[in-house]
Design a protein around this motif. Structure first.
Motif, PDB file in Angstrom:
ATOM      1  N   CYS A   1      63.589  67.918 -33.389  1.00  0.00           N
ATOM      2  CA  CYS A   1      63.697  67.141 -34.578  1.00  0.00           C
ATOM      3  C   CYS A   1      62.464  67.051 -34.890  1.00  0.00           C
ATOM      4  N   ASP A   2      61.244  67.431 -33.981  1.00  0.00           N
ATOM      5  CA  ASP A   2      59.925  67.528 -34.557  1.00  0.00           C
ATOM      6  C   ASP A   2      59.729  68.412 -35.805  1.00  0.00           C
ATOM      7  N   ARG A   3      60.737  69.469 -36.044  1.00  0.00           N
ATOM      8  CA  ARG A   3      60.522  70.562 -36.972  1.00  0.00           C
ATOM      9  C   ARG A   3      61.700  70.342 -38.120  1.00  0.00           C
ATOM     10  N   VAL A   4      62.470  69.201 -38.134  1.00  0.00           N
ATOM     11  CA  VAL A   4      63.485  69.165 -39.138  1.00  0.00           C
ATOM     12  C   VAL A   4      62.942  68.133 -40.315  1.00  0.00           C
ATOM     13  N   LYS A   5      63.435  67.986 -41.441  1.00  0.00           N
ATOM     14  CA  LYS A   5      63.413  66.911 -42.307  1.00  0.00           C
ATOM     15  C   LYS A   5      64.235  65.895 -41.972  1.00  0.00           C
ATOM     16  N   LYS A   6      63.988  64.638 -42.557  1.00  0.00           N
ATOM     17  CA  LYS A   6      65.095  63.590 -42.514  1.00  0.00           C
ATOM     18  C   LYS A   6      66.424  63.900 -42.814  1.00  0.00           C
ATOM     19  N   GLN A   7      66.588  64.558 -43.987  1.00  0.00           N
ATOM     20  CA  GLN A   7      67.860  64.875 -44.406  1.00  0.00           C
ATOM     21  C   GLN A   7      68.518  65.979 -43.552  1.00  0.00           C
ATOM     22  N   GLN A   8      67.858  66.640 -42.488  1.00  0.00           N
ATOM     23  CA  GLN A   8      68.571  67.471 -41.707  1.00  0.00           C
ATOM     24  C   GLN A   8      68.862  66.723 -40.382  1.00  0.00           C
ATOM     25  N   VAL A   9      68.495  65.641 -40.225  1.00  0.00           N
ATOM     26  CA  VAL A   9      68.651  64.902 -38.649  1.00  0.00           C
ATOM     27  C   VAL A   9      70.155  64.921 -38.335  1.00  0.00           C
ATOM     28  N   VAL A  10      71.078  64.586 -39.226  1.00  0.00           N
ATOM     29  CA  VAL A  10      72.440  64.510 -38.901  1.00  0.00           C
ATOM     30  C   VAL A  10      72.794  65.931 -38.454  1.00  0.00           C
ATOM     31  N   SER A  11      72.712  66.990 -39.154  1.00  0.00           N
ATOM     32  CA  SER A  11      72.893  68.204 -38.908  1.00  0.00           C
ATOM     33  C   SER A  11      72.354  68.930 -37.710  1.00  0.00           C
ATOM     34  N   ALA A  12      71.057  68.474 -37.387  1.00  0.00           N
ATOM     35  CA  ALA A  12      70.288  68.632 -36.268  1.00  0.00           C
ATOM     36  C   ALA A  12      71.018  68.236 -34.893  1.00  0.00           C
ATOM     37  N   THR A  13      71.266  67.011 -35.063  1.00  0.00           N
ATOM     38  CA  THR A  13      71.984  66.491 -34.062  1.00  0.00           C
ATOM     39  C   THR A  13      73.341  67.008 -33.454  1.00  0.00           C
TER      40      THR A  13
ATOM     41  N   ALA B   1      81.791  63.114 -28.775  1.00  0.00           N
ATOM     42  CA  ALA B   1      80.928  63.870 -29.252  1.00  0.00           C
ATOM     43  C   ALA B   1      80.455  62.910 -30.724  1.00  0.00           C
ATOM     44  N   GLY B   2      81.552  62.322 -31.420  1.00  0.00           N
ATOM     45  CA  GLY B   2      81.320  61.456 -32.545  1.00  0.00           C
ATOM     46  C   GLY B   2      80.487  60.132 -32.235  1.00  0.00           C
ATOM     47  N   LEU B   3      80.601  59.814 -31.035  1.00  0.00           N
ATOM     48  CA  LEU B   3      79.807  58.626 -30.620  1.00  0.00           C
ATOM     49  C   LEU B   3      78.377  58.953 -30.553  1.00  0.00           C
ATOM     50  N   TYR B   4      78.007  60.085 -29.874  1.00  0.00           N
ATOM     51  CA  TYR B   4      76.647  60.404 -29.716  1.00  0.00           C
ATOM     52  C   TYR B   4      76.185  60.835 -30.940  1.00  0.00           C
ATOM     53  N   ILE B   5      76.851  61.499 -31.946  1.00  0.00           N
ATOM     54  CA  ILE B   5      76.438  61.943 -33.281  1.00  0.00           C
ATOM     55  C   ILE B   5      76.020  60.791 -34.125  1.00  0.00           C
ATOM     56  N   VAL B   6      76.679  59.561 -33.737  1.00  0.00           N
ATOM     57  CA  VAL B   6      76.608  58.205 -34.645  1.00  0.00           C
ATOM     58  C   VAL B   6      75.221  57.872 -34.058  1.00  0.00           C
ATOM     59  N   ILE B   7      75.149  57.503 -32.614  1.00  0.00           N
ATOM     60  CA  ILE B   7      74.173  56.818 -32.149  1.00  0.00           C
ATOM     61  C   ILE B   7      72.814  57.696 -32.080  1.00  0.00           C
ATOM     62  N   GLU B   8      72.856  58.832 -31.903  1.00  0.00           N
ATOM     63  CA  GLU B   8      71.464  59.642 -31.854  1.00  0.00           C
ATOM     64  C   GLU B   8      71.071  60.010 -33.143  1.00  0.00           C
ATOM     65  N   SER B   9      71.894  59.944 -34.348  1.00  0.00           N
ATOM     66  CA  SER B   9      71.276  60.266 -35.624  1.00  0.00           C
ATOM     67  C   SER B   9      70.820  59.109 -36.253  1.00  0.00           C
ATOM     68  N   TRP B  10      71.471  57.973 -35.777  1.00  0.00           N
ATOM     69  CA  TRP B  10      70.839  56.442 -35.983  1.00  0.00           C
ATOM     70  C   TRP B  10      69.538  56.210 -35.469  1.00  0.00           C
ATOM     71  N   ILE B  11      69.246  56.690 -34.310  1.00  0.00           N
ATOM     72  CA  ILE B  11      67.871  56.365 -33.665  1.00  0.00           C
ATOM     73  C   ILE B  11      66.719  57.437 -34.131  1.00  0.00           C
ATOM     74  N   LEU B  12      67.263  58.631 -34.367  1.00  0.00           N
ATOM     75  CA  LEU B  12      66.258  59.934 -34.986  1.00  0.00           C
ATOM     76  C   LEU B  12      65.811  59.526 -36.335  1.00  0.00           C
ATOM     77  N   GLY B  13      66.794  58.822 -37.257  1.00  0.00           N
ATOM     78  CA  GLY B  13      66.694  58.745 -38.429  1.00  0.00           C
ATOM     79  C   GLY B  13      65.830  57.403 -38.636  1.00  0.00           C
ATOM     80  N   THR B  14      65.448  56.679 -37.572  1.00  0.00           N
ATOM     81  CA  THR B  14      64.323  55.300 -37.698  1.00  0.00           C
ATOM     82  C   THR B  14      63.055  55.789 -36.968  1.00  0.00           C
ATOM     83  N   THR B  15      62.970  57.217 -36.606  1.00  0.00           N
ATOM     84  CA  THR B  15      61.618  57.429 -35.634  1.00  0.00           C
ATOM     85  C   THR B  15      60.950  58.588 -36.586  1.00  0.00           C
ATOM     86  N   ASN B  16      59.709  58.796 -35.909  1.00  0.00           N
ATOM     87  CA  ASN B  16      58.859  59.764 -36.431  1.00  0.00           C
ATOM     88  C   ASN B  16      58.274  60.584 -35.352  1.00  0.00           C
TER      89      ASN B  16
END
Length: 352
Positions: free
Chosen positions: A313-325, A108-123
């Protein structure tokens, strides 16, 4: 192009790790079933893994933000390596269940790390395509892991060790790179209820994807064996299933960027249902027919999760990405934990 370069190093680490994890997941299911365990016990072991993921999805956000993505990844990968090799020290359901809980927590920790990393660099315009590339890398690694089942005897410790070694080696690309991780401010937490209100389709898609994939990872090898196939044929069918999931990621991801993501999710679900009916009816006739149907099934069901999180994630703000993930992983993990203990109820309807 710069965004793709930013993704390369974390994806390389994740691919190395996932090859070993996929090998371990299938090997444990087959090994436990060979020792005389019924499908309910095998499913319970898989459920334990996903319960660990659910717990991790609730508890690890603060740690990741406090120590940083690369340090958190290193810690979780090391924990996973130790747990994988401990399976070979003692074969027992209770001990293995404890290890699977730990492995799920670390994963779970590994997926949160990688997915929040990717989501944080996309739009919104490229999120589906980027997540498709992420899932392609994951599923290519998972397909490759299935073919490692035949490189050593199942009676030795070799396969446990290979899984642990790969988890340890996955730290090297991140640890030695100059990759700059995305910077997140203090997250804006929100409840599961809030996420359901913001994106019910995204949450439900992640939950259903978890139920289906939990069974594919935990019980599908046993189902294939019960159809009369050998271990080498099981590895082929499992590899084709995951390869199908990999191959469909990018075109389906791009479609979801152009058309309504909810419409794409609906089509995937309907087609998956008909493929499952075909597998039950004619999957026993030949390994290549079973492999072809499984390839198509993987192409459909493995796309549900990335499209679901893209929609949410289309519906959340960037500062919510980790929480959303974290919240979406909780939904996926809950479905994955429930699926393997519900599916054995339907054993009586399966072909003998």
């Amino acid at each position: 192009m710069a965004r793709y370069r930013l993704m390369f190093i974390p994806l390389l680490s994740l691919v190395i790790l996932t090859v070993g994890g996929a090998l371990l997941n299938t090997f444990l299911a087959l090994n436990l079933e060979s020792s005389g365990a019924n499908s309910f016990l095998v499913g319970s072991l898989t459920t334990g893994y996903f319960v660990g993921m659910v717990v991790g999805a609730f508890k690890l956000e603060g740690l990741i933000l406090r120590v940083g993505h690369i340090r958190a990844y290193s810690a979780f990968a090391s924990l996973l390596a130790v747990a994988a090799m401990l399976h070979g020290f003692y074969i027992g359901f209770s001990f293995w269940l404890l290890l699977r809980l730990i492995e799920g927590f670390a994963t779970a920790g590994l997926y949160i790390v990688i997915e929040s990393w990717i989501l944080g660099t996309t739009n919104n315009a490229n999120r589906g395509a980027f997540l498709a590339l992420y899932m392609i890398a994951v599923y290519l690694a998972q397909a490759g892991g299935q073919f490692l089942l035949t490189i050593a005897s199942h009676e030795t410790l070799m396969l446990y060790c290979i899984s642990g070694i790969l988890a340890s080696l996955s730290v090297i690309p991140l640890a030695l790179s100059k990759t700059v991780t995305p910077i997140f401010s203090e997250p804006e937490p929100f409840s599961i209820k809030t996420m359901l209100k913001m994106s019910p389709s995204g949450m439900s898609a992640c939950f259903v994807a978890g139920m289906v994939l939990g069974n594919i990872y935990g019980l599908y090898p046993i189902f294939i064996r019960h159809l009369g196939y050998s271990n080498s044929e099981i590895s082929t069918v499992m590899g084709l299933t995951i390869f199908g999931g990999m191959l469909f990621q990018y075109p389906v991801g791009r479609l979801s960027d152009v058309f309504s993501r909810r419409s794409v999710l609906a089509v995937l679900a309907i087609v998956s249902m008909f493929i499952c009916l075909a597998i039950i009816s004619v999957g026993h006739e030949s390994v290549w027919l079973m492999g072809s149907l499984s390839f198509a099934l993987g192409g459909m069901v493995f796309c549900l999760y990335p499209i679901g999180i893209s929609h949410a994630c289309d519906r959340v703000k960037k500062q919510q990405v980790v929480s959303a993930t974290q919240t979406l992983l909780f939904s996926w993990g809950t479905g994955a934990a429930l699926g393997p203990i519900i599916a054995p109820i339907f054993d009586q309807f399966m072909p003998n």
